[in-house]
Design an enzyme around this catalytic site. Structure first.
Site, short mmCIF file in Angstrom:
data_model
loop_
_atom_site.label_atom_id
_atom_site.label_comp_id
_atom_site.label_asym_id
_atom_site.label_seq_id
_atom_site.Cartn_x
_atom_site.Cartn_y
_atom_site.Cartn_z
CB CYS A 62 -0.99 -0.05 1.16
SG CYS A 62 -2.45 0.91 0.79
CG HIS B 67 -3.66 -3.55 2.92
ND1 HIS B 67 -2.59 -3.14 3.70
CD2 HIS B 67 -4.31 -2.42 2.54
CE1 HIS B 67 -2.60 -1.82 3.78
NE2 HIS B 67 -3.62 -1.36 3.10
CD GLU C 267 -1.40 -6.36 4.77
OE1 GLU C 267 -1.05 -6.59 3.60
OE2 GLU C 267 -1.56 -5.20 5.22
N1 GLN Z 1 -1.85 6.64 3.03
C1 GLN Z 1 -2.02 5.95 1.80
C2 GLN Z 1 -3.41 6.18 1.20
O1 GLN Z 1 -4.32 6.54 1.90
C3 GLN Z 1 -1.74 4.48 1.95
C4 GLN Z 1 -2.73 3.79 2.84
C5 GLN Z 1 -2.24 2.48 3.36
O2 GLN Z 1 -1.04 2.20 3.35
N2 GLN Z 1 -3.13 1.68 3.87
O3 GLN Z 1 -3.63 5.99 0.04
#
Ligand code: GLN
Length: 549
Positions: free
Chosen positions: A390, A521, A523
């Site tokens: 992410c 994600h 995970e």
């Molecule tokens: N801060 C970034 C976004 O909002 C990544 C979010 C995250 O890593 N879950 O796009």
């Protein structure tokens, strides 16, 4: 045929943080492995409608379900132990329950009646529990009530637990997870706090059927006898649950202690079928037998609370690495490096060479960004396997744009909205949400499909041209920069089905052994008995490096 389901409430006594979530997951697991259809529910007593707006150091990890619900990390434990997919119906908070009762009142669903805290709030809780049961067509629903008995916050949930048994007492069961301290000066295990906790539960009209006695050491007969007398429960219903090194042993120990038989007898069920923890035990054994290490550095920022290092914020990431490592016959050694430490002292970067791989998990905000960018650059230039999740992908793109495309001020709108090269930006639907101050449950959330390009690391890992993964982010790779990035060698090996959103970025295998990051994600989909394929690809690359150095 409509089932007559059984309900098991798991409540906490004395103190929190002694493994109520793992107990709930383990109870669900042993029953599922006896061949029953089991679902699990988490009740969080706080007022937040979901966990999405809380800081990870405040709350721990926010676990995202396939339907986009932003929930508690225990939901992740349930999904992993049960190897199942849960939904919005399996999670509730005080805020969520009140919100729906108020919405029903506003739309005249109560037909002019006075709507009261009791019974209407507990009735809504019960309706939700029943809905989750129906949806899963479950034989058994295991419900974890957050917090400990005696707290003001969870009283209405205990009311629901009591009311659900009215008329059908044989289908509702109560398990109390309690703690028995061994004060160092006294040197003896004390039962008194548990006695008080049971009394507090009695005050809610509930008598526990089973006590899970958590302590540093196993419970002896004397303690069992004492608890039996004072808590009105037979000694064989007090299950000793001493501290152990591996949480995966908990279901196995519960079965050894006879908990499975006891619960089945209480529920009036006889089960001889099922997996009986066969696959699970084989996995749990590896934790003790695998010796060779794989060393992975996790660079993040949600570790420090005062003097303590809190890795809870990354629970699913840790689990995902473990499952793949054990599968590959390696003992995972994870080290937590604070991103900011690389900002203060760039010599620190050299330390990274001793790791077999580096992972940067998701994150928000601006703190620690310069450090993470320096780490990614180091991993890229020194060919250390790098896996970004992410934010870890957004930062990979920023670093690449700065170093390789020469866009010195390349950034994300989240970090530096004034930058003239916003390689990471908001998509139009997010612009309005932010303008309206709409922060709750408003990111790109939950399951999305993506398509993969053949011949890439991602494709080789998944061995599939389409995938479905869970998301939680507001920003995306800016499509205006995609062509430039591609021209300079970055591969977008995964995109949304219409090709407009970048889902996976990687470098060619010739250029780097493993330099890959994902906008989603993965995970959240890793399971003990079916590790996530991308994590496995990463661990494999790490193992390869460990052999070469
Ligand atoms: N801060 C970034 C976004 O909002 C990544 C979010 C995250 O890593 N879950 O796009």
């Amino acid at each position: 045929m409509k089932k007559s389901p059984q309900y098991i409430f798991v409540v906490g006594g004395v103190i929190s943080g002694v493994g109520k979530g793992i107990t709930t997951s383990s109870i669900a697991k042993i029953l599922a492995d006896r061949g029953l259809t089991v679902t699990a529910i988490k009740i969080d007593p706080y007022v937040n409608v979901d966990a999405g707006t809380m800081n990870p150091t405040e709350h721990g990890e926010v676990f995202v379900l396939h339907d986009g619900d932003e929930t508690d990390q225990d939901m992740g434990n349930y999904e992993r132990f049960l190897n199942t997919t849960l939904s919005r119906d399996n999670y509730m908070t005080t805020g969520r329950v009140y919100q729906s009762v108020i919405d029903q009142e506003r739309s005249l669903k109560f037909k002019g009646k006075c709507v009261q805290v009791v019974p209407h709030i507990p009735m809504e809780v019960i309706a939700r529990i029943k809905r989750a049961q129906e949806k899963a067509n479950a034989d058994v629903v295991v419900i974890e009530v957050g917090g400990t008995v005696g707290e003001y916050e969870n009283i209405l949930f205990l009311e629901a637990a009591r009311m659900l048994a009215i008329g059908t007492p044989k289908s509702v069961h109560y398990v109390m997870v309690s703690y028995l301290p061994i004060p160092s000066k006294v040197g003896e295990m004390k039962t008194k706090p548990t006695q008080h906790a049971v009394r507090a539960l009695n005050a809610s009209g509930i008598q526990p059927n089973i006590i899970i006695a958590r302590s540093e050491k196993p419970l002896d007969e004397k303690r069992k006898e004492k608890l039996s007398f004072f808590c009105n429960i037979s000694a064989d219903r007090i299950i000793s649950a001493p501290d152990i090194d591996s949480v995966y042993d908990v279901p196995i120990n519960f079965e050894k202690e006879g908990l499975g038989d006891l619960l089945l007898a209480d529920m009036g069920m006889k089960r001889t079928g099922g997996e009986r923890l066969k696959g699970w035990s084989a996995f749990a054994k590896k934790v003790h037998t695998v010796k060779k290490e794989v060393r992975i550095a996790v660079v993040g920022k949600y570790f420090d609370t005062g003097k303590f290092v809190l890795t809870d914020s990354y629970l699913s990431v840790i689990e995902a690495i473990k499952y793949s490592a054990y599968q590959e016959g390696r003992k995972p050694v994870l080290e937590w490096l604070s991103a900011e430490s690389f900002e203060k002292d760039s010599k620190q970067l050299k330390k990274l060479s001793k790791y077999d791989g580096i992972l940067i998990p998701g994150g928000f905000g601006t703190r620690g960004i310069a450090g993470k960018l320096a780490v990614i650059k180091y991993a890229r230039e020194h060919k250390i396997p790098y896996f970004g999740l992410c934010y870890g992908m957004q930062l990979l793109v920023i670093e690449y744009a700065r170093s390789v495309l020469g866009l010195k001020d390349a950034s994300s709108r989240e970090i530096d909205p004034k930058s003239s090269n916003l390689v990471i930006d908001t998509i139009p639907e997010q612009v309005q949400k932010l303008a309206d101050g709409n922060y709750g449950n408003s990111m790109r959330l939950g399951e999305w499909r993506a398509k993969l390009t053949k011949g890439t690391i991602a494709y080789d890992a998944y061995k599939s041209s389409t995938i479905t993964e869970r998301h939680r982010h507001r920003y995306e790779v800016n499509p205006e920069y995609v062509d430039q990035l591609k021209e300079k060698g970055l591969i977008f090996s995964g995109t949304s089905m219409d090709g407009s959103l970048m889902e996976i970025a990687e470098l060619p295998k010739k250029a780097h052994p493993f330099f890959l990051a994902v906008q989603f994600h993965p995970e959240f989909l890793a399971r003990p008995l079916s590790p996530h394929k991308l994590f496995t690809a990463f661990v494999k690359a790490c193992v390869k490096k460990s052999k070469n150095t």
